[in-house]
Enzyme design. Structure first.
Site, PDB file in Angstrom:
ATOM      1  CD  GLU A 145      -2.539   2.564  -3.694  1.00 16.99           C
ATOM      2  OE1 GLU A 145      -2.597   3.120  -4.114  1.00 16.99           O
ATOM      3  OE2 GLU A 145      -1.801   2.157  -2.111  1.00 16.99           O
TER       4      GLU A 145
ATOM      5  CG  ASP B 174      -1.677   1.038   1.743  1.00 19.07           C
ATOM      6  OD1 ASP B 174      -2.937   1.180   0.452  1.00 19.07           O
ATOM      7  OD2 ASP B 174      -1.654   1.836   2.383  1.00 19.07           O
TER       8      ASP B 174
END
Length: 635
Positions: free
Chosen positions: A369, A316
């Protein structure tokens, strides 16, 4: 204790390797581990708290008495350890740390494998050794898996809001085992290859969706025990479904029982607030310059993949780690030694992380990401890359959603937005994503981004999804968008499954299911994603009619596919599309079929090519292209 591994107490080698940042199995030493000492059964406790004056373990086994189990410090490495006879599995505990100023802090165990259900904040003793696995066939097969050349279609989901038990006094969550059986059936029927689970590591606040973690080594107790979680992974593997977890090395919350100021001083975070805090998120940033912190995170990634057999981690907020000025104004950040805004320590961390995780686990995936144009995210570390397996294509997502929102009348002026991504498609190993981020915070659901009313909305989304599945890159779709969830997603309720009583929602779900099965059936759609030989525009410039046509090709040249996508409500009765050879072209997908919400007009199955230049190619086929029509031909 029969049949259990004998716990080896902390030694000099452990301290040395932790200090070097290379103790990749440190979670087998730190935390709470059942064992035996001097003929007595109990639990070995250990934690890293380099500046603590004193550390003790308090829990249900000693009446939470801070003096009952004082830990012995290893002054060199900052590890504190103690054996507590009589402590048992299932009992709650915390570490009581005396800070350099004499204050007492009660902290959850950073290496705990199980946590008390929130709002409780204690850790719980758990024996990971008792978990039984029967997914060896899957793990053996995984060693041959190549994410760049094999099909990857991911169903991103939040376990607590996919489905719930109605009418229960508690929140009605499915536990891990119930969820496994339900999701395996659904995902298999739909045709996804993997599920990606949001927010599995323990976290105190539901509204963070699991992105503010306090228990990095503990599957959240909201849905059951660590044994239940392992049962879920094992079950999904036996059904042929891969499991990806969201993983959050970017930041952690300031909750009093968590990692923040763990020993009374910045321990896991940078000491300088300009380095160690995210002003936008109100969270702490890991100190990537500290070898023990890098070790904590790398060991954690290995823990999920090696101990819990997880097939990949979606990392993330990578950009927030790489850029020192991410989300910060002038004066809120500190430049690197060259005066730049790149976190050089974090770059080294990613290279180390991905080299070790992927080097030790053939076929596992590390997915970034990463929302900027940082170069070589998926290039190997030896080529000065970060070493990730795949990268979310945020540029494609932005261009795609902005184009799809447009009234079809205005799309001709923005035609390039749908072709631009192919100009950089081979710079990284990409996943095309329509994730949870696109359907929260007042952005609206996918169906409600679409212009028009009624039929037009669903037809728009159908052609958009077809374009996505034809485009180069792996695929990810967030739960609910496959059947046109109307409301924005919320973690507080289950998806609106009742919508599937309506024919338009059934039709869209059937369309996505068809695309998913087509994707897996045709190697042309995945095996050359990162090779220009796998994709060819037929006509990328038909902006006036807002029609895109392109070919996807397989390595063997067999079973290649021709996509034609009409992004306007205007029928093209006499549409002709260029083709490369004078052979037959077989219609394998037609959006006008009744089951997909179309008119159901009878159509030929086979379309012979006619000689004559069209779209710069020597042959062409004619096809009656309906409003928002999609036609896919095999050749």
């Amino acid at each position: 204790m029969d049949g259990k591994k004998t716990y080896q107490e902390i030694g000099e080698l452990d301290s040395y390797l932790l200090g070097q940042g290379t103790h990749y199995d440190i979670y087998q030493k730190l935390g709470a581990h059942l064992g035996e000492k001097d003929g007595e059964e109990g639990v070995f406790f250990a934690t890293w708290a380099p500046r603590a004056k004193r550390v003790s373990v308090v829990g249900e086994f000693n009446g939470w008495d801070e003096h009952a189990a004082v830990m012995t410090p290893d002054t060199g490495a900052g590890i504190h350890s103690v054996f507590v006879p009589g402590a048992k599995e299932g009992q709650l505990y915390k570490f009581c740390l005396q800070t350099p100023t004499g204050e007492l802090l009660y902290k959850a165990d950073p290496y705990a494998n199980y946590a008390e259900l929130r709002p409780g904040t204690a850790s719980r003793i758990f024996d990971l050794d008792k978990i039984k696995w029967s997914d060896s066939a899957w793990l053996k097969k995984r060693q041959r898996f190549q994410c760049t050349k094999d099909p990857v279609s991911i169903y991103e989901m939040h376990l607590g809001s996919w489905r719930r038990h109605p009418g229960r006094e508690d929140e009605g969550f499915y536990n891990y085992r119930e969820f496994a059986e339900s999701i395996a059936q659904y995902v298999t029927e739909m045709g996804y290859t993997h599920v990606e689970l949001m927010g599995i590591a323990e976290h105190p606040f539901d509204g963070s969706w699991g992105y503010q973690v306090t228990g990095y080594f503990a599957p959240t107790s909201r849905y059951g025990t660590p044994e239940d979680f392992a049962w879920m992974v094992n079950y999904l593997h036996k059904q042929g479904i891969g499991v990806i977890l969201d993983w959050v090395p970017a930041h952690f919350p300031k909750d009093a029982h968590g990692l923040a100021n763990f020993d009374g001083t910045p321990t896991y975070e940078y000491a300088d607030p300009k380095m160690g805090e995210h002003p936008d998120w109100g969270t702490k940033i890991f100190d990537f310059g500290r070898s023990e912190v890098q070790n904590f995170l790398i060991a954690n990634a290995l823990f999920w993949i090696e101990n819990f057999h997880v097939d990949g981690l979606r990392v993330d907020a990578v950009a927030s780690i790489l850029y020192l000025d991410y989300g910060k104004e002038d004066g809120q950040w500190v430049a690197n030694k060259y005066g730049g805004n790149k976190n050089l320590e974090a770059v080294g961390f990613f290279k180390h992380l991905n080299s070790v995780v992927l080097g030790r686990n053939q076929g596992a995936m590390m997915i970034a990401e990463e929302s900027t144009a940082w170069p070589k995210v998926t290039a190997p570390a030896e080529d000065d890359g970060l070493g990730f397996s795949l990268k979310w294509n945020m540029g494609w997502m932005h261009d795609f959603t902005e184009y799809m929102k447009l009234d079809p009348y205005f799309r001709k002026e923005h035609h390039h937005q749908m072709t631009f991504a192919m100009s950089y498609a081979y710079s990284e190993n990409y996943i095309l994503v329509l994730s949870h981020d696109e359907v929260v915070h007042m952005k609206g659901s996918m169906i409600n981004k679409m212009p028009g009313l009624g039929f037009d909305k669903y037809a728009n989304l159908k052609v958009g999804y077809a374009f996505m599945f034809g485009h180069s890159g792996k695929k990810l779709l967030f739960m609910g968008q496959e059947f046109a969830q109307l409301r924005e997603w919320s973690e507080e309720r289950e998806l609106d499954w009742f919508l599937l009583q309506e024919p338009e929602h059934q039709a869209l779900q059937a369309w996505v299911k068809e695309l998913l099965h087509l994707y897996k059936e045709y190697p042309a759609l995945y095996e050359l994603d990162n090779d220009p030989a796998g994709f060819e525009w037929v006509n990328a410039d038909d902006g006036y009619r807002s029609i895109y046509s392109f070919m996807r090709k397989s390595k063997s040249g067999k079973k290649s596919l021709l996509f034609v996508c009409n992004f306007t409500p205007i029928a093209r009765e006499d549409y002709r599309v260029g083709v490369p050879s004078g052979k037959d072209y077989t219609l394998v997908l037609n959006s006008d079929a009744k089951k997909y919400g179309g008119e159901g007009t009878r159509r030929k199955k086979v379309y012979p090519a006619k000689k004559g230049e069209c779209d710069g190619l020597p042959y062409s086929i004619g096809y009656k292209l309906p409003p928002f029509g999609v036609a896919v031909f095999e050749f």
